[in-house]
Design an enzyme around this catalytic site. Structure first.
Site, PDB file in Angstrom:
ATOM      1  N   GLU A  85       4.887  -6.718   1.143  1.00  0.00           N
ATOM      2  CA  GLU A  85       4.829  -7.949   1.938  1.00  0.00           C
ATOM      3  C   GLU A  85       4.923  -9.196   1.061  1.00  0.00           C
ATOM      4  O   GLU A  85       4.161  -9.338   0.098  1.00  0.00           O
ATOM      5  CB  GLU A  85       3.522  -7.983   2.740  1.00  0.00           C
ATOM      6  CG  GLU A  85       3.461  -9.150   3.710  1.00  0.00           C
ATOM      7  CD  GLU A  85       2.215  -9.129   4.586  1.00  0.00           C
ATOM      8  OE1 GLU A  85       1.403  -8.198   4.472  1.00  0.00           O
ATOM      9  OE2 GLU A  85       2.070 -10.072   5.382  1.00  0.00           O
ATOM     10  N   LYS A 269      -7.520  -7.696   7.644  1.00  0.00           N
ATOM     11  CA  LYS A 269      -6.178  -7.230   7.252  1.00  0.00           C
ATOM     12  C   LYS A 269      -5.723  -7.991   6.013  1.00  0.00           C
ATOM     13  O   LYS A 269      -5.155  -7.421   5.087  1.00  0.00           O
ATOM     14  CB  LYS A 269      -5.200  -7.424   8.419  1.00  0.00           C
ATOM     15  CG  LYS A 269      -3.785  -6.928   8.158  1.00  0.00           C
ATOM     16  CD  LYS A 269      -2.908  -7.928   7.436  1.00  0.00           C
ATOM     17  CE  LYS A 269      -1.493  -7.408   7.254  1.00  0.00           C
ATOM     18  NZ  LYS A 269      -0.700  -8.201   6.308  1.00  0.00           N
ATOM     19  N   ASP A 285      -6.455   6.613  -3.120  1.00  0.00           N
ATOM     20  CA  ASP A 285      -6.152   6.999  -1.740  1.00  0.00           C
ATOM     21  C   ASP A 285      -6.451   5.821  -0.811  1.00  0.00           C
ATOM     22  O   ASP A 285      -7.599   5.591  -0.431  1.00  0.00           O
ATOM     23  CB  ASP A 285      -7.025   8.220  -1.400  1.00  0.00           C
ATOM     24  CG  ASP A 285      -6.780   8.755   0.000  1.00  0.00           C
ATOM     25  OD1 ASP A 285      -6.190   8.031   0.815  1.00  0.00           O
ATOM     26  OD2 ASP A 285      -7.201   9.892   0.265  1.00  0.00           O
ATOM     27  N   HIS A 382       3.744 -18.845   3.296  1.00  0.00           N
ATOM     28  CA  HIS A 382       4.251 -17.487   3.530  1.00  0.00           C
ATOM     29  C   HIS A 382       5.772 -17.508   3.678  1.00  0.00           C
ATOM     30  O   HIS A 382       6.481 -16.707   3.067  1.00  0.00           O
ATOM     31  CB  HIS A 382       3.589 -16.902   4.786  1.00  0.00           C
ATOM     32  CG  HIS A 382       4.045 -15.515   5.101  1.00  0.00           C
ATOM     33  ND1 HIS A 382       3.717 -14.446   4.308  1.00  0.00           N
ATOM     34  CD2 HIS A 382       4.814 -15.022   6.104  1.00  0.00           C
ATOM     35  CE1 HIS A 382       4.257 -13.350   4.816  1.00  0.00           C
ATOM     36  NE2 HIS A 382       4.932 -13.677   5.903  1.00  0.00           N
TER      37      HIS A 382
END
Ligand code: HMG
Length: 427
Positions: A85, A269, A285, A382
């Site tokens: 991202e 998130k 993991d 962004h």
């Protein structure tokens, strides 16, 4: 069934690809070429990747980036981040630089206990089960000795085995709730091997015990790390906001994430952008980490923010607490060449030090996102970072890219604005 296949796992890699291309890509040679294009020309390396998992037909690249200038507990780090991202690595770097100039991050491991459970059914009297457990408990430790010997030599092993009565929630359901210290290993295989031996020993002593399963838990609220930044409120001033204005709005943003689950999920998130990318780069993991972290975020019964903030006596404080079961030995850490590079870049950290680094990456990411959200809005920064993706999507050539990147230094990046600028340029 149409398009079903038997024995696919036994096909060679070439046979698997041929079957797929014939059955799912109408024998299109481009589909085959795309898979092969991502093979590594170094055959030894390719074989290593083929063998990480099953039915491998190609590689799926993710960018391996780095965020410099992280001052953590007075030590400088460049943090490796594996993520697709745009703006995540930039945001982490931005926050790292910001806090480097304000004393850096402080991080501390609060606990390192991991958990595994033998889930079983028993329908007799509880007092009978309790007595049986008491008698056999030393044997449960004794018969796992062959598995725990090396871990014990490193200072770890099984900490305790407790009998848990869960019959109020499910008739006849009990557990052997087992706690572990696994030092620098994440410990999944070690824990599961111990649990299976414990289950075998335990069920051998009574025909009334029916073992359902033996497995580690990815919920690790007692394997906890805390990271924090703090500074004088005045030191948060920007060109547009006073320190107090910035801190007050920032605090409100955190409070909203603490009480509003819709916001908390997005807030967390953003934190996981930082956490997952370091977890992935260091061969850990990320699914286990994700599951455990979100369970922790919901531990009060309502999903909430993983970060918290305060303003007291002119001082701003921002912190995170995360449950993290990480390893710096075992698993992919000794196998994947780039994982080795990532760990080397971090100075070959212990699992505890890696927990601190990962928590800091999460906190930094959240700081950068909230800083943008509460000041300019997220899209400005962004989309600036996303510009290249849009240009690539429209197959802009090198000259077009130079021109358009220059153009968008003084214009707001939105998808439609970029499309319009490309069209104008090409016209
Ligand atoms: P800026 O202030 O415009 O950047 O920020 P700048 O060009 O002035 O550069 C300042 C520093 O930022 C640089 O220092 C770098 O550290 C870093 P320098 O290297 O020049 O000494 N930086 C970069 N690092 C690497 N590559 C770059 C780059 N550009 C700047 N190209 C920035 C721009 C994007 C950093 C800022 O606006 C920002 O932090 N935005 C937040 C972005 C973000 O959070 N992205 C995550 C994806 S959005 C999301 O999924 C989560 C979210 O929904 C979570 C939530 O809601 O809470 C937002």
């Amino acid at each position: 069934m149409e398009n079903s296949v038997s024995g696919f796992s036994k096909f060679t890699k070439a046979e698997k690809i041929d079957w797929l291309i014939a059955n799912h890509f109408q024998n299109n040679p481009k589909a085959k070429a795309d898979l092969e294009r991502y093979w590594n020309t170094d055959e030894v390396l390719q074989k290593l990747h083929d063998e990480f998992t099953e039915n491998t037909i190609s590689n799926f690249y993710l960018p391996f980036g780095v965020a410099p200038n992280f001052l953590i507990n007075d030590k400088m780090y460049v943090i490796p981040m594996t993520i697709e991202e745009s703006s995540v690595v930039a945001a982490a770097s931005n926050a790292a630089k910001f806090w480097m100039e304000r004393g850096g991050f402080k991080a501390e491991v609060l606990s390192t206990t991991k958990v595994g459970q033998v889930h079983f059914m028993f329908h007799g009297a509880f007092s009978e089960l309790e007595a049986l457990f008491k008698t056999i408990k030393p044997q449960l430790f004794e018969e796992t000795k062959a598995i725990t010997k090396n871990m014990e030599a490193r200072g770890g092993g099984i900490l305790d085995i407790a009998l848990m009565d869960k019959t109020e929630k499910l008739s006849g359901y009990y557990q052997l709730h087992t706690t572990f210290e696994t030092k620098d290993a994440m410990g999944a295989n070690f824990i599961n091997s111990c649990l299976e031996q414990i289950a075998t020993t335990f069920k051998s002593c009574s025909k009334d015990i029916q073992v359902v399963m033996s497995i580690l838990s990815n919920y690790v609220p007692d394997c906890l790390v805390r990271a924090e930044v703090s500074c004088k409120v005045d030191a948060l001033a920007t060109n547009t906001y006073t320190g107090q204005e910035f801190a007050d709005t920032f605090l409100q943003a955190v409070r909203i994430a603490e009480i509003e689950p819709y916001r908390a999920v997005t807030h967390n998130k953003g934190i996981m952008n930082g956490v997952d990318s370091v977890v992935l780069a260091t061969g850990n993991d990320f699914r286990a980490v994700e599951a455990g972290v979100h369970a922790y975020a919901a531990r009060s019964g309502s999903y909430s923010s993983l970060t918290h903030a305060s303003i007291e006596d002119g001082a701003f404080k921002f912190w995170i607490e995360l449950p993290l079961a990480l390893g710096t030995v075992g698993g992919l850490t000794g196998l994947h060449p780039l994982v080795k590079t990532a760990l080397e870049l971090l100075g070959k950290p212990s699992a505890k030090e890696l927990m601190e680094i990962v928590a800091v990456a999460g906190l930094a990411q959240n700081f950068a996102a909230l800083k943008s959200l509460t000041t300019t809005g997220i899209q400005q920064g962004h989309m600036k970072m996303h510009l290249l993706n849009i240009l690539n999507q429209f197959e802009a050539n090198a000259t077009e890219k130079i021109h358009l990147i220059e153009h968008f230094k003084t214009h707001t990046v939105t998808h439609s604005a970029v499309v319009e600028a490309i069209e104008n340029l090409r016209a």
